[in-house]
Enzyme design. Structure first.
Site, PDB file in Angstrom:
ATOM      1  N   GLU A 264      55.899  58.738  46.731  1.00  0.00           N
ATOM      2  CA  GLU A 264      54.935  59.420  46.227  1.00  0.00           C
ATOM      3  C   GLU A 264      55.108  60.831  47.096  1.00  0.00           C
ATOM      4  O   GLU A 264      55.509  62.442  46.217  1.00  0.00           O
ATOM      5  CB  GLU A 264      52.548  59.847  46.409  1.00  0.00           C
ATOM      6  N   GLU A 292      59.334  59.042  37.882  1.00  0.00           N
ATOM      7  CA  GLU A 292      59.586  57.977  38.456  1.00  0.00           C
ATOM      8  C   GLU A 292      60.985  57.890  39.444  1.00  0.00           C
ATOM      9  O   GLU A 292      61.258  57.040  40.534  1.00  0.00           O
ATOM     10  CB  GLU A 292      59.870  57.095  37.713  1.00  0.00           C
TER      11      GLU A 292
END
Length: 499
Positions: A264, A292
């Site tokens: 994250e 991502e």
């Protein structure tokens, strides 16, 4: 020119006001995941529906439509042209969607999320089934309203990975699966047993302390962001100055929280590095696949590297002397890179991870195309899990109910995870070449070189390039599967003694 300037300034004012509504939506959504009490669900769903309707009204307002049309025939350049292009793209989609559908979908997603939380907790797919059936039907209505070429699924995929289509993504995923199967088979047949290093309790307090240390070393600015706890780890941001990260902790799953934090934080670094464009589109991420790529690069190519643990094993051992005293770096490197059949996507190893994605991609595509009924989803899920990953879920909580994506309407999203892995491998290879001694920098605990390279080449670009253009510009070639496979084979074949 004066009139054009006035038109663009008014256009920018309206777009920034839409960004402010989005700011409120993002914070309400974040709060629902992190702090909202369960009984707040109904009123929160109503509020989210109201804001979605306001956003839709603003995006399709005649004044903004007229301004986009007028500016569309002007010769805008640079960031002005990028902003117009992206607003035009979003407006075209919004104009196709009836406001009533937007509001109903938003409210349904909010309530569906709460139903999913309970269904997952109680391992009860039947109570969630009608909610997912409603979401699938509403998403079909969205696809029909916005239009599509080829598969109806393309209308949903395009929302998350602009300009991608299932006719292109499907073969890429299938090719990757074909090349992963022999690697996975070789690893399984190698007979190397699982290392039990992490199969012991690690107190949550030191886990959090160590995770925050790694966040800071990676370059995440906690004056412009924060870390909290949620059921499902995620990154949410309203601007580069306000980026919210979450993770989850378990004394028996130390790796989950650590690599969740690193993952994250990779997302968060991208958000903090984007151009601060005051809500204008040029300051947004290119695509979810590129987003991502940042999290997977940091989590896997950095966080699971031998060099990373050369530096951080002594630090972690200081936090957990009882568990890690005397442990050699080779052992922890092998432990954090174990390959095994597992049920949970977010805990899957690098080698099998894309098989989890392929399963979800195929199932959601089949649901949207009408080839799979929602009531048959658990059985189809279990069969493919056994076929692809070699393990069959004993409960729906560990199977079809494990992901948050479908409950909140993120259909068309899953393919971006594998695209992120592909982008990450190709970009990391280029960064290694450009930086010269990236491995040495990581081994010494200096992560600033990689962050600086990413800031210059990826983050500050914003939406000035498409994903395909970015990869081509940086690496000099289109996206391909080779770099990810070279990375995986180069890492895991030596670990498992394969030729």
């Amino acid at each position: 020119m004066g009139n054009l300037t006035t038109q663009y300034e008014r256009f920018a004012d309206l777009v920034k006001e839409m960004a402010d509504v989005g700011h409120a939506q993002a914070l309400l959504s974040w709060d629902q995941e992190v702090y909202m009490p369960p009984q707040g669900a109904a009123s929160r769903a109503r509020a989210m529906g109201t804001l979605a309707g306001i956003q839709h009204d603003r995006q399709t307002a005649p004044e903004l439509v007229d301004l986009v049309t007028a500016l569309g025939v002007a010769d805008l350049q640079g960031d002005m042209a990028v902003n117009l292009r992206e607003v035009q793209r979003g407006q075209k989609r919004a104009l196709s969607l009836p406001k009533a559908l937007v509001v109903e979908l938003t409210q349904t997603e909010s309530l569906s999320h709460e139903a999913w939380v309970e269904a997952r907790k109680n391992d009860d797919f039947a109570t969630f089934q009608p909610w997912l059936e409603k979401i699938v039907e509403l998403k079909r209505q969205v696809a029909e309203a916005v239009g599509y070429t080829g598969s109806i699924y393309n209308a949903l995929l395009d929302e998350y990975e602009p300009h991608a289509c299932v006719e292109e993504v499907g073969p890429v995923l299938a090719d990757l699966r074909q090349r992963l199967v022999p690697l996975v088979a070789g690893i399984v047949d190698s007979g190397r047993g699982a290392d039990k290093l992490f199969d012991q309790p690690f107190d949550i307090g030191p886990q959090e302390t160590f995770g925050r240390r790694v966040m800071a070393d990676m370059g995440f600015d906690l004056e412009a962001g924060r870390l909290d706890v949620a059921v499902h780890p995620f990154c949410s941001g309203t601007s580069p100055k306000d980026v919210r990260l979450t993770t989850r902790y378990s004394a028996n799953l130390m790796q989950t929280s650590l690599f969740g934090i690193i993952h994250e934080t990779g997302h968060g670094l991208y958000e903090q590095g984007l151009p601060d464009a005051e809500g204008m589109p040029v300051g947004s991420a290119i695509s979810l696949g590129i987003h991502e790529s940042q999290s997977r690069m940091w989590e896997n190519m950095v966080g699971r590297s031998h060099e990373f643990w050369q530096h951080y094993l002594p630090v972690l051992a200081d936090h957990f002397p009882q568990q890690l005293a005397g442990v050699h770096v080779d052992r922890i490197y092998a432990a954090v890179n174990q390959v095994e059949s597992s049920l949970i996507r977010v805990e899957a190893d690098e080698v099998t991870y894309n098989l989890h994605i392929l399963l979800r991609f195929e199932l959601e595509k089949a649901m949207i195309e009408g080839d799979l009924q929602v009531k048959d989803l658990p059985g189809a899920w279990n069969e493919r899990m056994e076929s692809y990953v070699g393990i069959r879920p004993e409960s729906d909580a560990d199977g079809v109910l494990q992901d948050i994506h479908w409950p909140v309407g993120l259909i068309g999203y899953f393919a971006t995870y594998t695209l992120g892995n592909l982008y990450a491998a190709q970009l990391y290879r280029k960064a290694s070449v450009d930086l010269g001694d990236l491995s040495g920098q990581i081994a010494s605990g200096d992560l600033s070189g990689l962050l600086g390279w990413l800031r210059t080449n990826v983050h500050t670009v914003g939406q000035r390039r498409t994903a395909a253009e970015l990869v081509q510009d940086i690496t000099g070639e289109p996206l391909n599967v080779d770099y990810l496979m070279q990375y995986l084979e180069g890492k895991f074949k030596p670990l498992y003694g394969l030729d």
